[in-house]
Design a protein around this motif. Structure first.
Motif, PDB file in Angstrom:
ATOM      1  N   GLY A   1       0.785  -1.225   0.000  1.00  0.00           N
ATOM      2  CA  GLY A   1       0.000   0.000   0.000  1.00  0.00           C
ATOM      3  C   GLY A   1       0.813   1.270   0.000  1.00  0.00           C
ATOM      4  O   GLY A   1       0.272   2.373   0.122  1.00  0.00           O
ATOM      5  N   ARG A   2       2.103   1.166  -0.140  1.00  0.00           N
ATOM      6  CA  ARG A   2       2.995   2.337  -0.110  1.00  0.00           C
ATOM      7  C   ARG A   2       2.710   3.286  -1.264  1.00  0.00           C
ATOM      8  O   ARG A   2       2.237   2.877  -2.324  1.00  0.00           O
ATOM      9  N   VAL A   3       3.051   4.560  -1.072  1.00  0.00           N
ATOM     10  CA  VAL A   3       2.904   5.557  -2.136  1.00  0.00           C
ATOM     11  C   VAL A   3       4.262   5.922  -2.737  1.00  0.00           C
ATOM     12  O   VAL A   3       4.331   6.689  -3.694  1.00  0.00           O
ATOM     13  N   GLY A   4       5.324   5.344  -2.180  1.00  0.00           N
ATOM     14  CA  GLY A   4       6.672   5.639  -2.676  1.00  0.00           C
ATOM     15  C   GLY A   4       6.853   5.458  -4.169  1.00  0.00           C
ATOM     16  O   GLY A   4       7.476   6.302  -4.822  1.00  0.00           O
ATOM     17  N   PRO A   5       6.322   4.382  -4.766  1.00  0.00           N
ATOM     18  CA  PRO A   5       6.503   4.235  -6.214  1.00  0.00           C
ATOM     19  C   PRO A   5       5.913   5.391  -7.030  1.00  0.00           C
ATOM     20  O   PRO A   5       6.499   5.797  -8.031  1.00  0.00           O
ATOM     21  N   ALA A   6       4.797   5.948  -6.599  1.00  0.00           N
ATOM     22  CA  ALA A   6       4.203   7.070  -7.340  1.00  0.00           C
ATOM     23  C   ALA A   6       5.129   8.286  -7.308  1.00  0.00           C
ATOM     24  O   ALA A   6       5.373   8.934  -8.339  1.00  0.00           O
ATOM     25  N   VAL A   7       5.657   8.591  -6.127  1.00  0.00           N
ATOM     26  CA  VAL A   7       6.573   9.732  -5.994  1.00  0.00           C
ATOM     27  C   VAL A   7       7.873   9.440  -6.741  1.00  0.00           C
ATOM     28  O   VAL A   7       8.400  10.296  -7.463  1.00  0.00           O
TER      29      VAL A   7
ATOM     30  N   GLU B   1      20.148  20.211  -0.937  1.00  0.00           N
ATOM     31  CA  GLU B   1      18.987  20.333  -1.801  1.00  0.00           C
ATOM     32  C   GLU B   1      18.130  19.073  -1.714  1.00  0.00           C
ATOM     33  O   GLU B   1      18.656  17.965  -1.710  1.00  0.00           O
ATOM     34  N   ALA B   2      16.818  19.265  -1.658  1.00  0.00           N
ATOM     35  CA  ALA B   2      15.908  18.143  -1.475  1.00  0.00           C
ATOM     36  C   ALA B   2      14.540  18.479  -2.050  1.00  0.00           C
ATOM     37  O   ALA B   2      14.239  19.638  -2.333  1.00  0.00           O
ATOM     38  N   VAL B   3      13.746  17.449  -2.199  1.00  0.00           N
ATOM     39  CA  VAL B   3      12.330  17.623  -2.524  1.00  0.00           C
ATOM     40  C   VAL B   3      11.561  17.107  -1.311  1.00  0.00           C
ATOM     41  O   VAL B   3      11.774  15.966  -0.885  1.00  0.00           O
TER      42      VAL B   3
ATOM     43  N   PHE C   1       1.546  10.647  -8.919  1.00  0.00           N
ATOM     44  CA  PHE C   1       1.898  11.823  -8.120  1.00  0.00           C
ATOM     45  C   PHE C   1       1.791  13.075  -8.976  1.00  0.00           C
ATOM     46  O   PHE C   1       2.370  13.154 -10.064  1.00  0.00           O
ATOM     47  N   ALA C   2       1.051  14.064  -8.499  1.00  0.00           N
ATOM     48  CA  ALA C   2       0.863  15.335  -9.206  1.00  0.00           C
ATOM     49  C   ALA C   2       1.784  16.384  -8.584  1.00  0.00           C
ATOM     50  O   ALA C   2       1.415  17.046  -7.613  1.00  0.00           O
ATOM     51  N   ALA C   3       2.969  16.521  -9.137  1.00  0.00           N
ATOM     52  CA  ALA C   3       3.945  17.487  -8.630  1.00  0.00           C
ATOM     53  C   ALA C   3       3.480  18.905  -8.903  1.00  0.00           C
ATOM     54  O   ALA C   3       2.825  19.180  -9.913  1.00  0.00           O
ATOM     55  N   ASN C   4       3.859  19.817  -8.015  1.00  0.00           N
ATOM     56  CA  ASN C   4       3.578  21.235  -8.244  1.00  0.00           C
ATOM     57  C   ASN C   4       4.876  21.944  -8.645  1.00  0.00           C
ATOM     58  O   ASN C   4       5.940  21.319  -8.749  1.00  0.00           O
ATOM     59  N   ASP C   5       4.787  23.244  -8.855  1.00  0.00           N
ATOM     60  CA  ASP C   5       5.966  23.995  -9.295  1.00  0.00           C
ATOM     61  C   ASP C   5       7.111  23.924  -8.283  1.00  0.00           C
ATOM     62  O   ASP C   5       8.274  23.824  -8.674  1.00  0.00           O
ATOM     63  N   LEU C   6       6.798  23.966  -7.004  1.00  0.00           N
ATOM     64  CA  LEU C   6       7.849  23.892  -5.989  1.00  0.00           C
ATOM     65  C   LEU C   6       8.569  22.546  -6.047  1.00  0.00           C
ATOM     66  O   LEU C   6       9.797  22.493  -5.949  1.00  0.00           O
TER      67      LEU C   6
END
Length: 187
Positions: free
Chosen positions: A15-21, A142-144, A158-163
């Motif tokens: 059930g992890r979300v890691g693969p999407a990110v 530096e990181a996300v 995963f829907a990334a934003n501008d940041l």
């Protein structure tokens, strides 16, 4: 010089979300001409709790799972750990994977794409940095960071934003500098 980058999915639980990110970040890394980007999932290695009879510094591994993990880690010039936070700390799978090998990590940079609730996994990253420096790795600043990750995943994407996109670009730029600078240290 093209550098080999491994983006490592640090959670192995169902059930992890890691693969999407990780899939999103890996796509960004693939578009970066400075890297030969590879996606690595810790779940694919099925590493048991550390079970090698000799110290990892010796690289005298008796188990096939360790030899496969060693080869994967050894092949990379840099790493990005895509990691959640479990109870204010890193995932047990990531800590175990880091401890499985030693020399294979040495003199290589790493960065973090962290996710979770309100903290976005920052506490896990801070603790993991202590471990990676013990392995003679260079964690970059530096990181996300992705707080409230569940709100940004729709149908497994995963829907990334501008940041997030700007942070990923800055992370990759700095990671390339460190990876290039550290490569001569490894001979």
């Amino acid at each position: 010089m093209t550098l080999r980058l491994h983006t490592i999915i640090a959670s192995t639980r169902p059930g992890r979300v890691g693969p999407a990110v990780a899939n999103w970040f890996h796509g960004v890394a693939q578009a970066d001409p400075g890297f030969d980007a590879h996606l690595v999932d810790l779940a694919d290695f099925a590493l048991p709790v550390y079970d090698e009879p000799k110290h990892p510094r010796l690289r005298d591994y008796v188990h096939e799972h360790t030899r496969r993990w060693s080869a994967s880690v050894d092949a990379a010039d840099a790493y990005v750990f895509v990691t959640p936070e479990y109870n204010f700390g890193p995932t047990p799978a990531l800590v175990n994977a880091l401890n499985y090998v030693y020399t294979e990590w040495t003199y290589k940079p790493c960065a973090f794409v962290s996710y979770g609730g309100v903290s976005g996994g920052l506490r896990a990253v801070q603790l993991t940095k202590q471990t990676v420096t013990s392995l003679k790795m260079m964690p970059i600043v530096e990181a996300v960071t992705v707080p409230m990750v569940g709100q940004l995943i729709k149908d497994g994407v995963f829907a990334a934003n501008d940041l997030h996109r700007q942070s990923a670009a800055a992370l990759l730029g700095e990671l390339a500098k460190w990876a290039g600078a550290l490569k001569p240290l490894r001979g």
